[in-house]
Design an enzyme around this catalytic site. Structure first.
Site, PDB file in Angstrom:
ATOM      1  N   GLU A  78       5.124 -10.629  14.806  1.00 24.13           N
ATOM      2  CA  GLU A  78       4.524 -11.246  15.987  1.00 24.13           C
ATOM      3  C   GLU A  78       4.695 -12.771  15.919  1.00 24.13           C
ATOM      4  OE1 GLU A  78       0.528 -10.036  16.398  1.00 24.13           O
ATOM      5  OE2 GLU A  78       0.292 -10.937  18.384  1.00 24.13           O
TER       6      GLU A  78
ATOM      7  N   ARG B 149       0.815  -1.212   0.000  1.00 24.77           N
ATOM      8  CA  ARG B 149       0.000   0.000   0.000  1.00 24.77           C
ATOM      9  C   ARG B 149       0.849   1.263   0.000  1.00 24.77           C
ATOM     10  NH1 ARG B 149      -2.550  -3.859   2.956  1.00 24.77           N
ATOM     11  NH2 ARG B 149      -1.524  -3.142   4.850  1.00 24.77           N
TER      12      ARG B 149
HETATM   13  P1  AMP Z   1       4.781  -2.881  11.557  1.00 27.38           P
HETATM   14  O1  AMP Z   1       6.041  -3.445  10.982  1.00 27.38           O
HETATM   15  O2  AMP Z   1       4.291  -3.692  12.731  1.00 27.38           O
HETATM   16  O3  AMP Z   1       4.902  -1.419  11.867  1.00 27.38           O
HETATM   17  O4  AMP Z   1       3.652  -3.047  10.476  1.00 27.38           O
HETATM   18  C1  AMP Z   1       3.537  -2.123   9.447  1.00 27.38           C
HETATM   19  C2  AMP Z   1       3.193  -2.776   8.145  1.00 27.38           C
HETATM   20  O5  AMP Z   1       2.180  -3.772   8.287  1.00 27.38           O
HETATM   21  C3  AMP Z   1       2.643  -1.734   7.204  1.00 27.38           C
HETATM   22  O6  AMP Z   1       3.171  -1.984   5.905  1.00 27.38           O
HETATM   23  C4  AMP Z   1       1.140  -1.904   7.263  1.00 27.38           C
HETATM   24  O7  AMP Z   1       0.583  -1.828   5.989  1.00 27.38           O
HETATM   25  C5  AMP Z   1       0.916  -3.285   7.872  1.00 27.38           C
HETATM   26  N1  AMP Z   1       0.080  -3.279   9.088  1.00 27.38           N
HETATM   27  C6  AMP Z   1       0.458  -3.639  10.341  1.00 27.38           C
HETATM   28  N2  AMP Z   1      -0.527  -3.562  11.212  1.00 27.38           N
HETATM   29  C7  AMP Z   1      -1.596  -3.117  10.517  1.00 27.38           C
HETATM   30  C8  AMP Z   1      -2.966  -2.807  10.865  1.00 27.38           C
HETATM   31  N3  AMP Z   1      -3.433  -2.964  12.122  1.00 27.38           N
HETATM   32  N4  AMP Z   1      -3.774  -2.353   9.887  1.00 27.38           N
HETATM   33  C9  AMP Z   1      -3.321  -2.197   8.628  1.00 27.38           C
HETATM   34  N5  AMP Z   1      -2.064  -2.479   8.238  1.00 27.38           N
HETATM   35  C10 AMP Z   1      -1.208  -2.933   9.160  1.00 27.38           C
END
Ligand code: AMP
Length: 187
Positions: free
Chosen positions: A112, A75
């Site tokens: 996770e 995205r």
């Molecule tokens: P993180 O590495 O945990 O910060 O996750 C970020 C990536 O995962 C981004 O590319 C987001 O598009 C996706 N992502 C993680 N959690 C969510 C969520 N709750 N809703 C939408 N996209 C998420």
């Protein structure tokens, strides 16, 4: 009372924060039970709102502050391409493992459950190029941390990092410090 007056906040002020908030759908238990997925497709699908959001990102950083935009798969590509077109710079994709056709740097990070790997072409940047990195949602910050590291390894200088929506309770801002995070909406 028919309207709630909860505080809507973001680094570009309440107006654009409210705009983003008005175009996010919460999807419970996607892609796994217990995850509240923040779906920004309604924002991308609304031409006027999408344009205002992109203009807000460009205004925050200033057109002269970056030479190229990095979008994080998938995205982030949508946001990056729009900023690039609006400002006349190019786009560099940071992709999931195994998608790039030429020699690439890789960065793995913990999810996770399990591990993820992101990649960028080794020749993606001219040395010293100022890079604006964008994604849709900032959750734990693992994806962002890996991407910012890849940009630097490939010779770029991180000029800024913007997300449309930040999940503040996961602490990514603290994790990424001292690198600045620009979030249009913080929840
Ligand atoms: P993180 O590495 O945990 O910060 O996750 C970020 C990536 O995962 C981004 O590319 C987001 O598009 C996706 N992502 C993680 N959690 C969510 C969520 N709750 N809703 C939408 N996209 C998420």
């Amino acid at each position: 009372m028919t309207e709630t007056h909860s505080v809507v906040r973001g680094d570009s002020g309440p107006q654009v924060a409210r705009l983003v908030a008005s175009r996010v759908l919460d999807v419970p238990d996607f892609p796994r039970p217990g995850v509240l997925f923040k779906d920004l497709m309604p924002l991308f699908a609304d031409g006027a709102v999408f344009r205002e959001v992109i203009d807000g990102i460009v205004a925050y950083h200033g057109r002269e502050s970056f030479d190229v935009v990095v979008g994080i798969e998938a995205r982030g590509f949508v946001v990056a391409a729009a900023i690039a077109y609006a400002t006349g710079v190019g786009v560099v994709p940071v992709r999931k493992a195994g998608k790039l056709p030429r020699p690439a740097y890789s960065a793995s990070y913990a999810l996770e459950y399990g591990e993820a790997t992101l990649e960028v072409h080794e020749d993606a940047f001219t040395a010293g190029h100022r890079v604006l990195v964008v994604d849709d949602v900032l959750a734990t910050g693992g994806t962002a941390e890996a991407t910012l590291g890849l940009v630097e390894r490939a010779g770029g200088t991180v000029a800024g990092f913007t997300v449309l929506l930040e999940l503040a309770f996961l602490g990514a801002r603290e994790r990424l410090a001292p690198r600045p995070v620009h979030a249009l909406l913080t929840v």
